[in-house]
Design a protein around this motif. Structure first.
Motif, PDB file in Angstrom:
ATOM      1  N   LYS A  24       0.835  -1.215   0.000  1.00 42.68           N
ATOM      2  CA  LYS A  24       0.000   0.000   0.000  1.00 42.68           C
ATOM      3  C   LYS A  24       0.865   1.258   0.000  1.00 42.68           C
ATOM      4  CE  LYS A  24      -4.185  -1.890   2.027  1.00 42.68           C
ATOM      5  NZ  LYS A  24      -5.086  -1.940   3.179  1.00 42.68           N
ATOM      6  N   GLU A  25       1.955   1.240   0.778  1.00 49.55           N
ATOM      7  CA  GLU A  25       2.878   2.379   0.788  1.00 49.55           C
ATOM      8  C   GLU A  25       3.483   2.606  -0.592  1.00 49.55           C
ATOM      9  OE1 GLU A  25       5.963   2.074   3.745  1.00 49.55           O
ATOM     10  OE2 GLU A  25       4.530   1.420   5.275  1.00 49.55           O
ATOM     11  N   LEU A  26       3.860   1.513  -1.243  1.00 50.11           N
ATOM     12  CA  LEU A  26       4.460   1.617  -2.581  1.00 50.11           C
ATOM     13  C   LEU A  26       3.444   2.149  -3.587  1.00 50.11           C
ATOM     14  CD1 LEU A  26       6.471  -1.732  -2.646  1.00 50.11           C
ATOM     15  CD2 LEU A  26       7.384   0.580  -2.293  1.00 50.11           C
ATOM     16  N   GLU A  27       2.223   1.656  -3.519  1.00 53.66           N
ATOM     17  CA  GLU A  27       1.172   2.139  -4.427  1.00 53.66           C
ATOM     18  C   GLU A  27       0.888   3.614  -4.195  1.00 53.66           C
ATOM     19  OE1 GLU A  27      -1.411  -1.956  -5.109  1.00 53.66           O
ATOM     20  OE2 GLU A  27      -1.774  -0.755  -3.305  1.00 53.66           O
ATOM     21  N   GLN A  28       0.870   4.050  -2.941  1.00 49.90           N
ATOM     22  CA  GLN A  28       0.647   5.459  -2.613  1.00 49.90           C
ATOM     23  C   GLN A  28       1.779   6.330  -3.158  1.00 49.90           C
ATOM     24  OE1 GLN A  28      -2.007   6.981  -1.321  1.00 49.90           O
ATOM     25  NE2 GLN A  28      -0.964   8.946  -1.568  1.00 49.90           N
ATOM     26  N   LEU A  29       3.008   5.855  -3.001  1.00 50.88           N
ATOM     27  CA  LEU A  29       4.157   6.598  -3.518  1.00 50.88           C
ATOM     28  C   LEU A  29       4.070   6.731  -5.041  1.00 50.88           C
ATOM     29  CD1 LEU A  29       6.949   7.937  -3.163  1.00 50.88           C
ATOM     30  CD2 LEU A  29       7.945   5.630  -3.331  1.00 50.88           C
ATOM     31  N   ALA A  30       3.731   5.642  -5.711  1.00 47.07           N
ATOM     32  CA  ALA A  30       3.599   5.681  -7.173  1.00 47.07           C
ATOM     33  C   ALA A  30       2.535   6.691  -7.590  1.00 47.07           C
ATOM     34  CB  ALA A  30       3.283   4.292  -7.715  1.00 47.07           C
ATOM     35  N   THR A  31       1.451   6.743  -6.842  1.00 46.91           N
ATOM     36  CA  THR A  31       0.382   7.709  -7.131  1.00 46.91           C
ATOM     37  C   THR A  31       0.884   9.137  -6.927  1.00 46.91           C
ATOM     38  OG1 THR A  31      -1.336   6.126  -6.535  1.00 46.91           O
ATOM     39  CG2 THR A  31      -1.942   8.455  -6.464  1.00 46.91           C
ATOM     40  N   GLU A  32       1.560   9.373  -5.812  1.00 50.58           N
ATOM     41  CA  GLU A  32       2.084  10.714  -5.514  1.00 50.58           C
ATOM     42  C   GLU A  32       3.072  11.185  -6.571  1.00 50.58           C
ATOM     43  OE1 GLU A  32       3.744  10.356  -1.600  1.00 50.58           O
ATOM     44  OE2 GLU A  32       1.770  10.088  -0.656  1.00 50.58           O
ATOM     45  N   LEU A  33       3.853  10.262  -7.124  1.00 50.71           N
ATOM     46  CA  LEU A  33       4.867  10.617  -8.122  1.00 50.71           C
ATOM     47  C   LEU A  33       4.308  10.612  -9.553  1.00 50.71           C
ATOM     48  CD1 LEU A  33       7.921   8.626  -6.693  1.00 50.71           C
ATOM     49  CD2 LEU A  33       7.520  11.101  -6.575  1.00 50.71           C
ATOM     50  N   GLY A  34       3.045  10.277  -9.706  1.00 53.82           N
ATOM     51  CA  GLY A  34       2.414  10.296 -11.029  1.00 53.82           C
ATOM     52  C   GLY A  34       2.795   9.123 -11.914  1.00 53.82           C
ATOM     53  N   VAL A  35       3.243   8.004 -11.317  1.00 56.11           N
ATOM     54  CA  VAL A  35       3.646   6.848 -12.127  1.00 56.11           C
ATOM     55  C   VAL A  35       2.825   5.596 -11.817  1.00 56.11           C
ATOM     56  CG1 VAL A  35       5.992   7.685 -12.566  1.00 56.11           C
ATOM     57  CG2 VAL A  35       5.535   6.251 -10.532  1.00 56.11           C
ATOM     58  N   ALA A  36       1.725   5.753 -11.096  1.00 53.74           N
ATOM     59  CA  ALA A  36       0.921   4.585 -10.707  1.00 53.74           C
ATOM     60  C   ALA A  36       0.498   3.750 -11.910  1.00 53.74           C
ATOM     61  CB  ALA A  36      -0.303   5.022  -9.906  1.00 53.74           C
ATOM     62  N   ASP A  37       0.224   4.395 -13.037  1.00 65.82           N
ATOM     63  CA  ASP A  37      -0.200   3.659 -14.240  1.00 65.82           C
ATOM     64  C   ASP A  37       0.948   2.914 -14.898  1.00 65.82           C
ATOM     65  OD1 ASP A  37      -2.778   4.544 -13.883  1.00 65.82           O
ATOM     66  OD2 ASP A  37      -2.599   6.193 -15.314  1.00 65.82           O
ATOM     67  N   PHE A  38       2.165   3.119 -14.409  1.00 67.93           N
ATOM     68  CA  PHE A  38       3.345   2.512 -15.033  1.00 67.93           C
ATOM     69  C   PHE A  38       4.097   1.583 -14.078  1.00 67.93           C
ATOM     70  CE2 PHE A  38       2.486   6.766 -16.663  1.00 67.93           C
ATOM     71  CZ  PHE A  38       2.064   6.414 -17.938  1.00 67.93           C
ATOM     72  N   VAL A  39       3.414   1.198 -13.006  1.00 70.83           N
ATOM     73  CA  VAL A  39       3.953   0.230 -12.051  1.00 70.83           C
ATOM     74  C   VAL A  39       2.984  -0.932 -11.993  1.00 70.83           C
ATOM     75  CG1 VAL A  39       4.607  -0.202  -9.650  1.00 70.83           C
ATOM     76  CG2 VAL A  39       5.090   2.029 -10.685  1.00 70.83           C
ATOM     77  N   THR A  40       3.477  -2.131 -12.271  1.00 71.20           N
ATOM     78  CA  THR A  40       2.642  -3.331 -12.230  1.00 71.20           C
ATOM     79  C   THR A  40       3.146  -4.273 -11.156  1.00 71.20           C
ATOM     80  OG1 THR A  40       2.142  -3.192 -14.595  1.00 71.20           O
ATOM     81  CG2 THR A  40       1.851  -5.344 -13.549  1.00 71.20           C
ATOM     82  N   PHE A  41       2.253  -4.638 -10.247  1.00 71.62           N
ATOM     83  CA  PHE A  41       2.532  -5.661  -9.244  1.00 71.62           C
ATOM     84  C   PHE A  41       1.921  -6.960  -9.768  1.00 71.62           C
ATOM     85  CE2 PHE A  41       2.585  -1.736  -6.858  1.00 71.62           C
ATOM     86  CZ  PHE A  41       3.570  -1.917  -5.895  1.00 71.62           C
ATOM     87  N   THR A  42       2.746  -7.949 -10.030  1.00 68.47           N
ATOM     88  CA  THR A  42       2.210  -9.216 -10.542  1.00 68.47           C
ATOM     89  C   THR A  42       1.693 -10.115  -9.437  1.00 68.47           C
ATOM     90  OG1 THR A  42       4.275 -10.480 -10.379  1.00 68.47           O
ATOM     91  CG2 THR A  42       3.903  -9.201 -12.418  1.00 68.47           C
ATOM     92  N   GLY A  43       2.135  -9.878  -8.201  1.00 64.06           N
ATOM     93  CA  GLY A  43       1.848 -10.821  -7.129  1.00 64.06           C
ATOM     94  C   GLY A  43       2.734 -12.045  -7.288  1.00 64.06           C
ATOM     95  N   TYR A  44       2.360 -13.095  -6.590  1.00 61.55           N
ATOM     96  CA  TYR A  44       3.146 -14.329  -6.604  1.00 61.55           C
ATOM     97  C   TYR A  44       3.142 -14.956  -7.992  1.00 61.55           C
ATOM     98  CZ  TYR A  44       4.401 -19.194  -5.900  1.00 61.55           C
ATOM     99  OH  TYR A  44       4.985 -20.431  -6.016  1.00 61.55           O
ATOM    100  N   LEU A  45       4.303 -15.391  -8.450  1.00 59.11           N
ATOM    101  CA  LEU A  45       4.427 -16.190  -9.664  1.00 59.11           C
ATOM    102  C   LEU A  45       5.139 -17.482  -9.298  1.00 59.11           C
ATOM    103  CD1 LEU A  45       5.605 -13.629 -12.392  1.00 59.11           C
ATOM    104  CD2 LEU A  45       3.279 -14.406 -11.919  1.00 59.11           C
ATOM    105  N   SER A  46       4.755 -18.562  -9.935  1.00 57.03           N
ATOM    106  CA  SER A  46       5.406 -19.843  -9.669  1.00 57.03           C
ATOM    107  C   SER A  46       6.850 -19.814 -10.155  1.00 57.03           C
ATOM    108  CB  SER A  46       4.650 -20.979 -10.358  1.00 57.03           C
ATOM    109  OG  SER A  46       4.847 -20.902 -11.758  1.00 57.03           O
TER     110      SER A  46
END
Length: 195
Positions: free
Chosen positions: A74-96
């Motif tokens: 959540k902190e990382l997502e908030q930072l991305a939003t504040e810096l205007g790059v939220a649309d350019f950060v993808t969290f994939t979650g767990y991958l095998s």
């Protein structure tokens, strides 16, 4: 870490699945933990996009959904939003384990911004795919980066330093390929597959 290289078809399928299009991908693979200093990568992305344009940060990880991990994301997502790059950060979650080579093969540069690492397994995984890396200048990462010639270093938590190294590799594909191939050769000579 050297057990298999992703095929072009697998890489293309991975890009389609996550809607990556033709974007230039810089990526991180690992736990979502404050010690990994992923915020440094997000801050660097904001600077890199101003100069290199179409760049996305892919964050591969998230294994236990602990309260600490969820709060950090959540902190990382908030930072991305504040810096205007939220649309350019993808969290994939767990991958095998089998999906990791496909993810890494989409990266133009792999990044490991940790404040400490004893070895930096992700670096070897990236090099196995021929991907150059930029990592924080901490003991384990420094040692194998210098030994392999697979990438560049930057001072811990220095997003400007990380951005400068990323821009260097994104602007010079010949240099990036040189680092990636050096890392790949090192992995072939020094890492054994353990199955």
């Amino acid at each position: 870490c050297a057990e298999r290289k992703a095929s072009p078809e697998e890489t293309a399928a991975f890009r389609r699945h996550f809607g990556l299009g033709d974007e230039k991908i810089i990526g991180y693979v690992g736990r979502l933990h404050p010690g990994k200093r992923i915020e440094t990568a997000i801050e660097a992305l904001a600077k890199v996009r101003k100069q290199a344009g179409n760049v996305r940060l892919l964050i591969v990880g998230g294994f236990n959904s602990s309260q600490e991990e969820v709060a950090y994301k959540k902190e990382l997502e908030q930072l991305a939003t504040e810096l205007g790059v939220a649309d350019f950060v993808t969290f994939t979650g767990y991958l095998s384990h089998g999906q990791i080579p496909c993810a890494i093969s989409t990266f133009l540069v792999g990044i490991l911004p940790s404040e400490s690492e004893s070895f930096g397994l992700f670096l070897a995984e990236a090099w196995a795919q021929g991907v150059p890396t930029v990592t924080s200048d901490v003991s384990g990462c420094r040692e194998i980066t210098v030994a392999s010639g697979g990438g560049l270093l930057f001072p811990v938590c220095d997003h400007n330093g990380l951005a400068a190294q990323l821009l260097k590799l994104l602007a010079d594909t010949v240099l990036a390929q040189k680092y990636g191939l050096a890392g790949q050769a090192w992995v072939k000579d020094n890492c054994n597959s353990v199955l």
